[in-house]
Design an enzyme around this catalytic site. Structure first.
Site, short mmCIF file in Angstrom:
data_model
loop_
_atom_site.label_atom_id
_atom_site.label_comp_id
_atom_site.label_asym_id
_atom_site.label_seq_id
_atom_site.Cartn_x
_atom_site.Cartn_y
_atom_site.Cartn_z
N GLU A 124 47.49 108.90 51.93
CA GLU A 124 46.41 109.83 52.35
C GLU A 124 46.95 111.24 52.63
O GLU A 124 46.45 111.95 53.50
CB GLU A 124 45.69 109.26 53.57
C1 LIG Z 1 50.51 101.10 50.69
C2 LIG Z 1 49.76 102.25 50.08
C3 LIG Z 1 48.37 102.29 50.16
C4 LIG Z 1 47.67 103.33 49.54
N1 LIG Z 1 46.29 103.33 49.58
C5 LIG Z 1 45.61 104.25 48.83
C6 LIG Z 1 44.18 104.18 48.71
O1 LIG Z 1 43.51 103.35 49.34
N2 LIG Z 1 43.56 105.05 47.87
C7 LIG Z 1 44.24 106.00 47.17
O2 LIG Z 1 43.61 106.73 46.41
N3 LIG Z 1 45.60 106.10 47.27
C8 LIG Z 1 46.28 105.26 48.08
N4 LIG Z 1 47.66 105.33 48.17
C9 LIG Z 1 48.37 106.36 47.40
C10 LIG Z 1 48.90 107.49 48.28
O3 LIG Z 1 47.84 108.23 48.82
C11 LIG Z 1 49.86 108.32 47.43
O4 LIG Z 1 50.99 107.52 47.21
C12 LIG Z 1 50.26 109.62 48.12
O5 LIG Z 1 49.20 110.54 48.10
C13 LIG Z 1 51.47 110.27 47.48
O6 LIG Z 1 51.38 110.29 46.10
P1 LIG Z 1 52.59 109.78 45.18
O7 LIG Z 1 53.00 108.47 45.70
O8 LIG Z 1 52.16 109.87 43.78
O9 LIG Z 1 53.77 110.78 45.46
P2 LIG Z 1 54.00 112.18 44.73
O10 LIG Z 1 52.77 113.01 44.83
O11 LIG Z 1 54.59 111.97 43.40
O12 LIG Z 1 55.10 112.84 45.68
C14 LIG Z 1 56.49 112.50 45.61
C15 LIG Z 1 57.21 113.37 46.64
O13 LIG Z 1 57.03 114.76 46.28
C16 LIG Z 1 56.45 115.46 47.37
N5 LIG Z 1 55.54 116.50 46.87
C17 LIG Z 1 54.54 116.37 45.97
N6 LIG Z 1 53.93 117.55 45.80
C18 LIG Z 1 54.54 118.43 46.62
C19 LIG Z 1 54.38 119.80 46.90
N7 LIG Z 1 53.42 120.55 46.33
N8 LIG Z 1 55.20 120.37 47.81
C20 LIG Z 1 56.17 119.65 48.43
N9 LIG Z 1 56.39 118.37 48.18
C21 LIG Z 1 55.58 117.75 47.30
C22 LIG Z 1 55.70 114.42 48.17
O14 LIG Z 1 55.49 114.83 49.50
C23 LIG Z 1 56.65 113.23 48.05
O15 LIG Z 1 57.68 113.35 48.99
C24 LIG Z 1 48.39 104.35 48.85
C25 LIG Z 1 49.79 104.32 48.83
C26 LIG Z 1 50.47 103.31 49.44
C27 LIG Z 1 51.98 103.30 49.37
#
Ligand SMILES: Cc1cc2nc3c(=O)[nH]c(=O)nc-3n(C[C@H](O)[C@H](O)[C@H](O)COP(=O)(O)OP(=O)(O)OC[C@H]3O[C@@H](n4cnc5c(N)ncnc54)[C@H](O)[C@@H]3O)c2cc1C
Length: 394
Positions: free
Chosen positions: A371
């Site tokens: 989130e």
């Molecule tokens: C157990 C679990 C439950 C979840 N439930 C839901 C759900 O119900 N619905 C839903 O839609 N999603 C859900 N998610 C997904 C979650 O919201 C995403 O994993 C989260 O938003 C991060 O996206 P990502 O994993 O693709 O990481 P990425 O966006 O790929 O980020 C990787 C790293 O890069 C950093 N990063 C990315 N962009 C930037 C920036 N501009 N500046 C600085 N740093 C940056 C991030 O902070 C992170 O450290 C869930 C995830 C988990 C693990």
């Protein structure tokens, strides 16, 4: 701001407490077995908690205000981040988003069974290649006259493989603007889901992927104004983030309870470890963080309540949005820190999932990721000081 707990809130919290106590032995058993807790929905349903912040007009909706709902999630958070995440997916992200954006017919159709626990909900925004940047999602919809055809996939969705109904987001085919949102049922042709395995924590709640393969969605299941999908997603995330922050308060409380009790009972060097000042330091830090976290979370809840009652006031909404980001960022880091300190106090016993602290440690870690990650929360807060021109992630 007044954070006093009313008599009505006390009654609600008694009911929540009863449900949590009934759930705990099942949660313990499921956690150690590494299995989904089948008792989550039935026990919360019996306590009429599955539609807590939803209007009484719909099924078992209880019409609780935002702070009352946050207080309930705080108590539920003591049982574990997985338990609270089940409710965040079903209520805060699923039902609350539908209550805000769906039309009357959609609310009647979906909220009544959801509040009664007959249909479990989820919120599908994240995709394999679109996490922190939801505007880059790839799922598409095509207008086929009497229905929409959706194609794409959603990843890491709370309740994803058990949900009967998903709120999903998609762009018109061939375009990178005009995102819209849809209410999709698992029984619709072309819909399938799969459980996410090998997670770091939260074994007792479900996380899954959703696949939309020429999924036929009836016209009447477009939710909210066409093209407003990103605003709908962000409003759902406000509600979801607040639920995460509230649950983290409960994690800290449970860690403090566990740590105090162990520090009184464990003897080393001829005295209870609670008499060693370095152990007291951990307790002092945790308790101080809890007070600070409560203040920012309750303030965020009251601001969201105010903003929900004044939907046209953009300044108020932006203020609430940033306060919720602060609440989530602070409370999720404080809960991870509290779990880590409690594991330390337990020593080697804290390295076994038979005690509660290591479960909190691995489970609450996700609160700094989902989130909106820590990095995104902090940048959002900084931009509220610097101005929109400084938005780092656009
Ligand atoms: C157990 C679990 C439950 C979840 N439930 C839901 C759900 O119900 N619905 C839903 O839609 N999603 C859900 N998610 C997904 C979650 O919201 C995403 O994993 C989260 O938003 C991060 O996206 P990502 O994993 O693709 O990481 P990425 O966006 O790929 O980020 C990787 C790293 O890069 C950093 N990063 C990315 N962009 C930037 C920036 N501009 N500046 C600085 N740093 C940056 C991030 O902070 C992170 O450290 C869930 C995830 C988990 C693990």
């Amino acid at each position: 701001m007044n954070f006093d707990i009313s008599d009505e809130q006390k009654l609600l919290l008694d009911e929540v407490d009863r449900a949590c106590k009934e759930l705990r032995p099942f949660e313990d058993e499921a956690y150690l077995a590494g299995k989904f807790n089948q008792h989550l929905a039935p026990i919360f349903k019996k306590a009429q908690l599955l539609g807590l912040p939803i209007s009484r007009r719909y099924g078992a909706g209880q019409g609780a205000d935002v702070l009352s709902y946050a207080l309930a999630l705080e108590r539920i958070g003591q049982e574990g981040t997985g338990v609270r995440t089940f409710l965040s997916g079903h209520i805060s992200l699923g039902q609350v988003t539908i209550q805000k954006w769906a039309n009357d017919e959609q609310k009647d159709r979906y909220l009544a069974p959801a509040t009664r626990g007959e249909k479990i909900m989820c919120f599908g925004l994240t995709e394999p290649t679109a996490g922190s940047d939801p505007a880059s999602l790839r799922t598409t919809f095509e207008d086929k006259g009497s229905y929409f055809l959706l194609n794409g996939s959603k990843a890491w969705i709370s309740n994803g493989s058990i949900a009967d109904v998903a709120v999903v987001f998609a762009y018109p085919k061939g375009k990178r603007e005009g995102m819209s949102s849809f209410i999709v049922e698992r029984d619709f042709e072309g819909y399938s889901s799969q459980q996410q395995k090998h997670k770091l924590g939260m074994p007792t709640s479900d996380t899954g992927s959703i696949f939309l393969d020429n999924c036929r969605v009836p016209k009447e299941n477009l939710m909210g104004p066409p093209g407003k999908g990103l605003s709908i997603a962000f409003s759902g995330l406000m509600s979801g983030r607040l639920s995460v922050a509230a649950g983290c308060l409960g994690v800290i409380e449970d860690c403090i309870d566990e740590a105090v009790s162990y520090a009184r009972q464990r003897v080393q060097h001829g005295k209870q470890i609670g008499k060693h000042q370095l152990i007291q330091r951990h307790l002092g830090e945790m308790s101080t963080s809890l007070e600070a976290a409560k203040n920012v979370v309750y303030k965020a809840a009251l601001l969201k309540q105010k903003s929900d009652s004044n939907p046209d006031n953009k300044d108020l909404r932006d203020y609430a949005d940033v306060m919720i980001a602060k609440a989530k960022y602070f409370a999720s880091n404080a809960s991870f820190d509290a779990a880590d300190r409690t594991v330390q106090i337990f020593g080697s016993s804290g390295y076994s999932f038979e005690t509660r602290a290591p479960r909190h440690l691995v489970d609450t870690r996700v609160c700094r990721i989902y989130e909106g990650t820590d990095e995104i929360m902090v940048q959002k807060i900084a931009v509220s000081l610097l101005g929109q021109d400084y938005e780092a992630y656009r």
